[in-house]
Design an enzyme around this catalytic site. Structure first.
Site, mmCIF file in Angstrom:
data_model
loop_
_atom_site.group_PDB
_atom_site.id
_atom_site.type_symbol
_atom_site.label_atom_id
_atom_site.label_comp_id
_atom_site.label_asym_id
_atom_site.label_seq_id
_atom_site.Cartn_x
_atom_site.Cartn_y
_atom_site.Cartn_z
ATOM 1 N N GLY A 9 6.406 -12.059 16.648
ATOM 2 C CA GLY A 9 5.750 -11.136 17.583
ATOM 3 C C GLY A 9 5.971 -9.690 17.192
ATOM 4 O O GLY A 9 6.236 -8.832 18.025
ATOM 5 N N ALA A 12 2.167 -7.786 13.179
ATOM 6 C CA ALA A 12 1.254 -8.801 12.636
ATOM 7 C C ALA A 12 0.971 -9.893 13.674
ATOM 8 O O ALA A 12 -0.187 -10.282 13.889
ATOM 9 C CB ALA A 12 1.841 -9.418 11.367
ATOM 10 N N ALA A 46 1.860 4.566 10.564
ATOM 11 C CA ALA A 46 0.734 5.360 10.077
ATOM 12 C C ALA A 46 -0.368 4.402 9.618
ATOM 13 O O ALA A 46 -0.083 3.355 9.025
ATOM 14 C CB ALA A 46 1.168 6.242 8.907
ATOM 15 N N LYS A 74 -4.814 11.235 12.764
ATOM 16 C CA LYS A 74 -4.430 11.413 11.356
ATOM 17 C C LYS A 74 -5.678 11.630 10.508
ATOM 18 O O LYS A 74 -6.598 10.811 10.544
ATOM 19 C CB LYS A 74 -3.673 10.154 10.900
ATOM 20 C CG LYS A 74 -3.436 10.105 9.403
ATOM 21 C CD LYS A 74 -2.596 8.908 8.989
ATOM 22 C CE LYS A 74 -2.551 8.791 7.485
ATOM 23 N NZ LYS A 74 -1.831 7.622 7.007
ATOM 24 N N LEU A 333 4.213 -9.045 6.825
ATOM 25 C CA LEU A 333 5.260 -8.961 5.803
ATOM 26 C C LEU A 333 5.566 -10.319 5.184
ATOM 27 O O LEU A 333 6.076 -10.387 4.069
ATOM 28 C CB LEU A 333 6.529 -8.359 6.422
ATOM 29 C CG LEU A 333 6.360 -6.922 6.965
ATOM 30 C CD1 LEU A 333 7.611 -6.474 7.707
ATOM 31 C CD2 LEU A 333 6.026 -5.940 5.838
ATOM 32 N N THR A 344 -0.941 1.211 4.161
ATOM 33 C CA THR A 344 -1.913 0.121 4.005
ATOM 34 C C THR A 344 -1.503 -1.215 4.619
ATOM 35 O O THR A 344 -2.334 -2.118 4.710
ATOM 36 C CB THR A 344 -2.187 -0.098 2.504
ATOM 37 O OG1 THR A 344 -0.949 -0.031 1.790
ATOM 38 C CG2 THR A 344 -3.135 0.940 1.967
HETATM 39 P P1 FAD Z 1 8.207 -8.104 11.783
HETATM 40 O O1 FAD Z 1 7.994 -6.842 12.496
HETATM 41 O O2 FAD Z 1 9.485 -8.260 11.014
HETATM 42 O O3 FAD Z 1 8.120 -9.249 12.865
HETATM 43 C C1 FAD Z 1 8.624 -10.537 12.622
HETATM 44 C C2 FAD Z 1 8.613 -11.327 13.904
HETATM 45 O O4 FAD Z 1 9.029 -12.648 13.618
HETATM 46 C C3 FAD Z 1 9.554 -10.792 14.965
HETATM 47 O O5 FAD Z 1 8.945 -10.885 16.246
HETATM 48 C C4 FAD Z 1 10.728 -11.752 14.904
HETATM 49 O O6 FAD Z 1 11.404 -11.864 16.131
HETATM 50 C C5 FAD Z 1 10.001 -13.046 14.561
HETATM 51 N N1 FAD Z 1 10.879 -14.034 13.948
HETATM 52 C C6 FAD Z 1 11.425 -14.016 12.706
HETATM 53 N N2 FAD Z 1 12.221 -15.093 12.535
HETATM 54 C C7 FAD Z 1 12.145 -15.812 13.668
HETATM 55 C C8 FAD Z 1 12.743 -17.016 14.121
HETATM 56 N N3 FAD Z 1 13.606 -17.709 13.368
HETATM 57 N N4 FAD Z 1 12.462 -17.439 15.371
HETATM 58 C C9 FAD Z 1 11.601 -16.750 16.168
HETATM 59 N N5 FAD Z 1 11.020 -15.612 15.803
HETATM 60 C C10 FAD Z 1 11.299 -15.143 14.572
HETATM 61 N N6 FAD Z 1 2.690 -0.303 7.559
HETATM 62 C C11 FAD Z 1 1.702 0.582 7.785
HETATM 63 O O7 FAD Z 1 0.543 0.195 7.903
HETATM 64 N N7 FAD Z 1 1.979 1.910 7.891
HETATM 65 C C12 FAD Z 1 3.217 2.399 7.711
HETATM 66 O O8 FAD Z 1 3.431 3.599 7.845
HETATM 67 C C13 FAD Z 1 4.266 1.495 7.380
HETATM 68 N N8 FAD Z 1 5.528 1.918 7.142
HETATM 69 C C14 FAD Z 1 6.477 1.013 6.754
HETATM 70 C C15 FAD Z 1 7.754 1.445 6.353
HETATM 71 C C16 FAD Z 1 8.694 0.521 5.908
HETATM 72 C C17 FAD Z 1 10.026 0.991 5.423
HETATM 73 C C18 FAD Z 1 8.411 -0.848 5.927
HETATM 74 C C19 FAD Z 1 9.442 -1.862 5.519
HETATM 75 C C20 FAD Z 1 7.169 -1.284 6.349
HETATM 76 C C21 FAD Z 1 6.203 -0.373 6.729
HETATM 77 N N9 FAD Z 1 4.928 -0.783 7.082
HETATM 78 C C22 FAD Z 1 3.939 0.114 7.338
HETATM 79 C C23 FAD Z 1 4.647 -2.208 7.202
HETATM 80 C C24 FAD Z 1 4.671 -2.615 8.680
HETATM 81 O O9 FAD Z 1 5.900 -2.257 9.241
HETATM 82 C C25 FAD Z 1 4.462 -4.106 8.822
HETATM 83 O O10 FAD Z 1 3.321 -4.486 8.117
HETATM 84 C C26 FAD Z 1 4.269 -4.471 10.267
HETATM 85 O O11 FAD Z 1 5.292 -3.974 11.070
HETATM 86 C C27 FAD Z 1 4.193 -5.969 10.423
HETATM 87 O O12 FAD Z 1 5.434 -6.578 10.399
HETATM 88 P P2 FAD Z 1 5.484 -8.117 10.753
HETATM 89 O O13 FAD Z 1 4.914 -8.311 12.113
HETATM 90 O O14 FAD Z 1 4.883 -8.867 9.632
HETATM 91 O O15 FAD Z 1 7.032 -8.446 10.730
#
Ligand code: FAD
Length: 501
Positions: A9, A12, A46, A74, A333, A344
């Site tokens: 959650g 993504a 961003a 932006k 991610l 991006t």
């Molecule tokens: P996460 O936010 O890590 O979410 C993972 C989810 O999975 C969480 O809800 C967690 O609780 C759940 N989960 C994991 N394991 C379990 C489990 N065992 N049981 C239950 N739940 C679980 N993108 C941009 O477009 N612009 C930006 O400026 C930008 N800056 C960034 C800077 C950095 C340093 C980084 C690392 C990334 C950046 N990104 C940026 C990328 C962006 O942060 C991610 O694409 C976005 O936040 C999506 O993350 P996610 O939802 O895939 O993962």
């Protein structure tokens, strides 16, 4: 197909939930499993203008959205110290110049620059000029054929508020949220779908079954990697940064309508202005800089007082070998990572969701659909990768081994071809409708001092004076347009001011 299970959650997971709930209209059950104990990556603030399409799909009211997420507008990204220390240029959204004659505007600009009769590229871009003046307005639909009618923009927002906002929206659309930590994954053992994920098991032995699983579990890739062992393609030889410190700080100075990326000795620092704070981070290569030094550089370069302790995030640049494997689709991610230099990642989430809608499966999971989804995902990742590498490769810095290596490294053939084309006649070619347009490539190549040997021969069909007059008209029109745009902070105060936090 009955039950769609979204694992995770973060941005993504909730983007996928909100979009699928909108499109699937209660014909499928959608559940999001997330764990408060694990939390989210908490960065990603961003964006690029394509996000407006996502908001339109969800019928989001833009002012409400910006109020709820402490968002700002932006117009582009300012790059400081990238070509050489002391350099500054901008990748502004929207077009540069105005088409009039047979070849692109930039060709006439290159021709006039060669004889010292062109202003800097900034002067021909409303996004770049408005950014310098801290001004913003949404495109004006009441004026035709004006740069004011064509303003392209994106947003900065608070990542955790964004996920919360999308969660509320998703739950209103019938998505069920399940709180809990997944501790096991069960694969089907028999039949045509042997090896597909059958269920995930939460702490306390609660079992959640599904037909389609969307892995949004972040870097850990709970299903796509830990359960299905899909494999990861490592791109750190091109993009060696592998860590980031992130820290919010108090706002100071005017509210800038752009992201800033400042290059440092072994990486770069982002600055993302929001209504209630500034988001900052230092992305760096741990092979070239210690964590302590990287943190010290970041903390010494904040606009205002830090609002939290800095947080270290580790990553490996690259992509999952397959984003869709069996009945698991990795989004966010879990599908790969490219550093946020051109903002991006959220866009890659959005395009993966669109692809999933385009190739939405039935229980048959046709190989042709899955293959095409994976082909498109790879293309999207690789074209963004090339664009990000360009920033590193085109540098003339000699202050560190890091920058020297980046300048000398062999780049992917697709990128080498783009550089070769620009070097010869300043031509920029957009391959297969890739994300970044000719204007984006042009701004980075020019901003990082890649000077073409010649320009397009057809740019010589007009006289010097006529070409100069054409450029001057564009410059003057843009200057006049910027002069009537409101201040960015005033525009926000009038339309979408958030409650103080
Ligand atoms: P996460 O936010 O890590 O979410 C993972 C989810 O999975 C969480 O809800 C967690 O609780 C759940 N989960 C994991 N394991 C379990 C489990 N065992 N049981 C239950 N739940 C679980 N993108 C941009 O477009 N612009 C930006 O400026 C930008 N800056 C960034 C800077 C950095 C340093 C980084 C690392 C990334 C950046 N990104 C940026 C990328 C962006 O942060 C991610 O694409 C976005 O936040 C999506 O993350 P996610 O939802 O895939 O993962």
């Amino acid at each position: 197909m009955n039950q769609v299970v979204i694992v995770g959650g973060g941005t993504a997971g909730w983007m996928a939930a909100a979009a699928l709930a909108t499109v699937l209209k209660n014909r499928y059950r959608i559940a999001v499993i997330e764990s408060d104990e694990i939390g989210t990556v908490g960065v990603g603030e961003a964006t690029i203008p394509m996000i407006q399409r996502f908001n339109r799909l969800l019928d989001i009211d833009e002012d409400e959205f910006l109020r709820e997420t402490q968002g700002t507008f932006k117009l582009g990204i300012e790059f400081v110290d990238w070509g050489r220390i002391g350099d500054r240029y901008m990748h502004g959204f929207g077009r540069i110049g105005r088409d009039l004659w047979p070849v692109g505007f930039e060709q006439y600009w290159l021709r006039m620059r060669a004889v010292g009769r062109a202003a800097p590229l900034d002067s021909y871009s409303i996004a770049r000029m408005a950014s310098q003046a801290n001004r913003f307005t949404r495109p004006r639909s009441d004026i035709e054929d004006s740069p004011l009618a064509e303003i392209a923009y994106a947003y900065h927002f608070d990542a955790s508020l964004y996920a919360r906002y999308l969660r509320r929206l998703s739950e209103r659309l019938g998505v069920v949220r399940i709180e809990g930590k997944i501790v096991d994954t069960v694969l089907r053992s028999e039949g045509a779908t042997a090896g597909h994920v059958e269920a995930v098991v939460l702490e306390g032995e609660r079992r959640i079954e599904g037909d389609l699983f969307i892995d949004c579990s972040g870097f850990r890739g709970l299903l796509i990697e830990q359960a299905l062992r899909t494999g990861y393609e490592d791109w750190t030889h091109w993009l060696p940064c592998d860590r980031a410190w992130a820290v919010p700080c108090e706002s100071a100075g005017p509210l800038t309508p752009y992201t800033r990326a400042t290059a440092h000795r072994a990486g770069w620092q982002w600055r993302i202005p929001l209504q209630h704070r500034i988001g900052n981070g230092h992305v760096y290569a741990s092979a070239h800089m210690s964590d302590d030094e990287a943190a010290a550089i970041l903390m010494a370069r904040l606009d205002g007082a830090p609002l939290a302790e800095p947080r270290l995030i580790r990553f490996k640049t690259g992509m999952r070998r397959l984003a869709w494997n069996r009945n698991v689709v990795a989004i966010g991610l879990s599908s790969g990572f490219l550093e946020p230099l051109e903002s991006t990642s959220i866009h890659l989430i959005q395009s993966a969701i669109q692809q999933l809608i385009d190739f939405f499966p039935d229980r048959g999971f046709e190989a042709a659909d899955v293959d095409e989804f994976n082909r498109q995902s790879r293309f999207n990742y690789e074209s963004v990768r090339d664009f990000v590498i360009l920033h590193y490769h085109l540098n003339q810095r000699d202050d560190s081994e890091f920058w020297k290596r980046c300048a000398q490294m062999a780049v992917p053939a697709t990128l080498a071809e783009k550089i070769r084309l620009f070097q010869s006649h300043g031509r920029v070619v957009r391959f297969n409708n890739e994300l970044f347009s000719e204007v984006g490539w042009l701004q980075v190549m020019e901003g990082q001092n890649l000077v073409p040997r010649r320009y397009h021969p057809l740019a010589e069909l007009q006289t010097d004076d006529a070409t100069h007059a054409y450029l001057e008209t564009v410059r003057e029109v843009i200057a006049k347009c910027v002069a009537v745009m409101p201040d960015h902070a005033a525009y926000i105060a009038q339309h979408c001011a958030a409650k103080p936090m």
